[in-house]
Design a protein around this motif. Sequence first.
Motif, PDB file in Angstrom:
ATOM      1  N   THR A  40       0.837  -1.205   0.000  1.00 43.04           N
ATOM      2  CA  THR A  40       0.000   0.000   0.000  1.00 43.04           C
ATOM      3  C   THR A  40       0.868   1.250   0.000  1.00 43.04           C
ATOM      4  OG1 THR A  40      -1.775  -1.140   1.191  1.00 43.04           O
ATOM      5  CG2 THR A  40      -1.778   1.267   1.265  1.00 43.04           C
ATOM      6  N   LEU A  41       1.918   1.253   0.810  1.00 41.16           N
ATOM      7  CA  LEU A  41       2.821   2.402   0.862  1.00 41.16           C
ATOM      8  C   LEU A  41       3.539   2.597  -0.471  1.00 41.16           C
ATOM      9  CD1 LEU A  41       4.279   1.811   4.431  1.00 41.16           C
ATOM     10  CD2 LEU A  41       2.759   3.673   3.748  1.00 41.16           C
ATOM     11  N   LEU A  42       3.896   1.503  -1.130  1.00 43.54           N
ATOM     12  CA  LEU A  42       4.533   1.609  -2.438  1.00 43.54           C
ATOM     13  C   LEU A  42       3.573   2.224  -3.462  1.00 43.54           C
ATOM     14  CD1 LEU A  42       6.996   0.977  -4.250  1.00 43.54           C
ATOM     15  CD2 LEU A  42       5.952  -1.251  -4.698  1.00 43.54           C
ATOM     16  N   GLU A  43       2.315   1.834  -3.422  1.00 44.61           N
ATOM     17  CA  GLU A  43       1.317   2.400  -4.330  1.00 44.61           C
ATOM     18  C   GLU A  43       1.112   3.884  -4.077  1.00 44.61           C
ATOM     19  OE1 GLU A  43      -2.294   0.211  -4.059  1.00 44.61           O
ATOM     20  OE2 GLU A  43      -1.492  -1.582  -5.036  1.00 44.61           O
ATOM     21  N   MET A  44       1.181   4.277  -2.824  1.00 43.57           N
ATOM     22  CA  MET A  44       0.981   5.683  -2.476  1.00 43.57           C
ATOM     23  C   MET A  44       2.162   6.551  -2.873  1.00 43.57           C
ATOM     24  SD  MET A  44      -1.011   6.287   1.128  1.00 43.57           S
ATOM     25  CE  MET A  44      -0.032   5.221   2.153  1.00 43.57           C
ATOM     26  N   PHE A  45       3.379   6.075  -2.594  1.00 50.47           N
ATOM     27  CA  PHE A  45       4.547   6.952  -2.685  1.00 50.47           C
ATOM     28  C   PHE A  45       5.569   6.556  -3.746  1.00 50.47           C
ATOM     29  CE2 PHE A  45       3.184   7.176   1.878  1.00 50.47           C
ATOM     30  CZ  PHE A  45       2.687   8.462   1.820  1.00 50.47           C
ATOM     31  N   LYS A  47       8.724   4.467  -5.761  1.00 47.67           N
ATOM     32  CA  LYS A  47      10.085   4.042  -5.475  1.00 47.67           C
ATOM     33  C   LYS A  47      10.872   5.134  -4.750  1.00 47.67           C
ATOM     34  CE  LYS A  47      10.353  -0.052  -7.522  1.00 47.67           C
ATOM     35  NZ  LYS A  47      10.832  -1.281  -6.843  1.00 47.67           N
ATOM     36  N   CYS A  48      11.932   4.718  -4.063  1.00 47.00           N
ATOM     37  CA  CYS A  48      12.785   5.675  -3.360  1.00 47.00           C
ATOM     38  C   CYS A  48      13.642   6.459  -4.350  1.00 47.00           C
ATOM     39  CB  CYS A  48      13.667   4.961  -2.344  1.00 47.00           C
ATOM     40  SG  CYS A  48      15.041   4.031  -3.062  1.00 47.00           S
ATOM     41  N   LYS A 206      10.696   8.800   0.296  1.00 43.33           N
ATOM     42  CA  LYS A 206      11.523   8.147  -0.727  1.00 43.33           C
ATOM     43  C   LYS A 206      12.992   8.087  -0.313  1.00 43.33           C
ATOM     44  CE  LYS A 206       8.486   9.886  -4.436  1.00 43.33           C
ATOM     45  NZ  LYS A 206       7.995   8.589  -4.960  1.00 43.33           N
ATOM     46  N   VAL A 207      13.231   7.731   0.941  1.00 42.78           N
ATOM     47  CA  VAL A 207      14.572   7.764   1.527  1.00 42.78           C
ATOM     48  C   VAL A 207      15.430   6.633   0.955  1.00 42.78           C
ATOM     49  CG1 VAL A 207      15.874   7.676   3.680  1.00 42.78           C
ATOM     50  CG2 VAL A 207      13.612   8.751   3.635  1.00 42.78           C
ATOM     51  N   PRO A 208      16.611   6.938   0.404  1.00 37.45           N
ATOM     52  CA  PRO A 208      17.448   5.892  -0.194  1.00 37.45           C
ATOM     53  C   PRO A 208      18.068   4.913   0.809  1.00 37.45           C
ATOM     54  CG  PRO A 208      18.017   8.061  -1.076  1.00 37.45           C
ATOM     55  CD  PRO A 208      17.127   8.290   0.111  1.00 37.45           C
ATOM     56  N   ASN A 225      10.503  -0.753  -2.245  1.00 38.89           N
ATOM     57  CA  ASN A 225      10.612   0.544  -2.939  1.00 38.89           C
ATOM     58  C   ASN A 225      12.055   0.887  -3.309  1.00 38.89           C
ATOM     59  OD1 ASN A 225      11.622   1.093  -0.389  1.00 38.89           O
ATOM     60  ND2 ASN A 225      10.831   3.184  -0.377  1.00 38.89           N
ATOM     61  N   GLY A 226      12.992  -0.019  -2.971  1.00 42.33           N
ATOM     62  CA  GLY A 226      14.399   0.197  -3.300  1.00 42.33           C
ATOM     63  C   GLY A 226      15.253   0.744  -2.173  1.00 42.33           C
ATOM     64  N   THR A 227      14.644   1.178  -1.069  1.00 45.48           N
ATOM     65  CA  THR A 227      15.425   1.681   0.067  1.00 45.48           C
ATOM     66  C   THR A 227      16.326   0.582   0.611  1.00 45.48           C
ATOM     67  OG1 THR A 227      13.703   3.243   0.727  1.00 45.48           O
ATOM     68  CG2 THR A 227      15.303   2.622   2.406  1.00 45.48           C
ATOM     69  N   LYS A 228      17.597   0.916   0.820  1.00 47.23           N
ATOM     70  CA  LYS A 228      18.548  -0.037   1.383  1.00 47.23           C
ATOM     71  C   LYS A 228      18.574   0.141   2.896  1.00 47.23           C
ATOM     72  CE  LYS A 228      21.399  -0.294  -2.771  1.00 47.23           C
ATOM     73  NZ  LYS A 228      20.376   0.400  -3.618  1.00 47.23           N
TER      74      LYS A 228
END
Length: 240
Positions: A40-45, A47-48, A206-208, A225-228
């Motif tokens: 759900t968070l990925l749909e809202m915001f 990728k990082c 979208k914090v890396p 979302n790609g965040t490490k």
Amino acid sequence: MFKFSKSKMEKYYKNIVKETKQDTQFLYGINPKYKNQENTLLEMFGKCDFFNKKIKMIVIADTHGCLKEDAFYKFMIEHEEYDVCLLLGDHSVGDLNTILKYVNKEKIYALLGNHDHNYIGKFNLKNLNGQVVEVNGVKLLGIQGSYKYKPDDFPAFTQKESIEFLNDKEKVDILVSHDAPYGFSDRNDVAHHGLFGILYYIFKNKVPYCIHGYLHTPYKREMINGTKVICYNMYDYVEL
């Protein structure tokens, strides 16, 4: 990818911070309403952000009075060039005395862990909790403590408190915390289940990178979302 409207995002936020009678039974437990929210968070915001900056860090976490001076001295000799030293919490007075022998105090930013008293004040260190700092063009934000898994007085947040604490903070490149993002630990016990405020902030902004301690088991993982997410124990040298 489906984009949530602003009104739907606001409704989602109100729902996750809203306290109901049902929520009170999970005051020091695992509340199921925070589970399985990543998609759900990925749909809202989405990728990082891409991280295209450089920073050299000494990261120290959860030394718990076990820091060996000879080994730490050798480590610091091997890593004399660094931009910042991050203390992630749960350090004894003896640990701090050793650290301050070999680390430039002006380069230290510190957080309290769930087993700490105020060592930051005692040693007059810069407190990263709730603060945004910029080092070499890299923005860092910190959040201290852990999930409040029992009623004792220690640096901790309820899930609601962690969400509200981070929600108004500006966007950064690296979120630095003692605890882990919610549900990101292999340890499924209440004390180590993580903070939903960390998870929500990371997706929203979208914090890396997210750097944390607490779990005593180092790892490097990637969110959907790609965040490490990197967990540290004791001390390490990091180049991003």
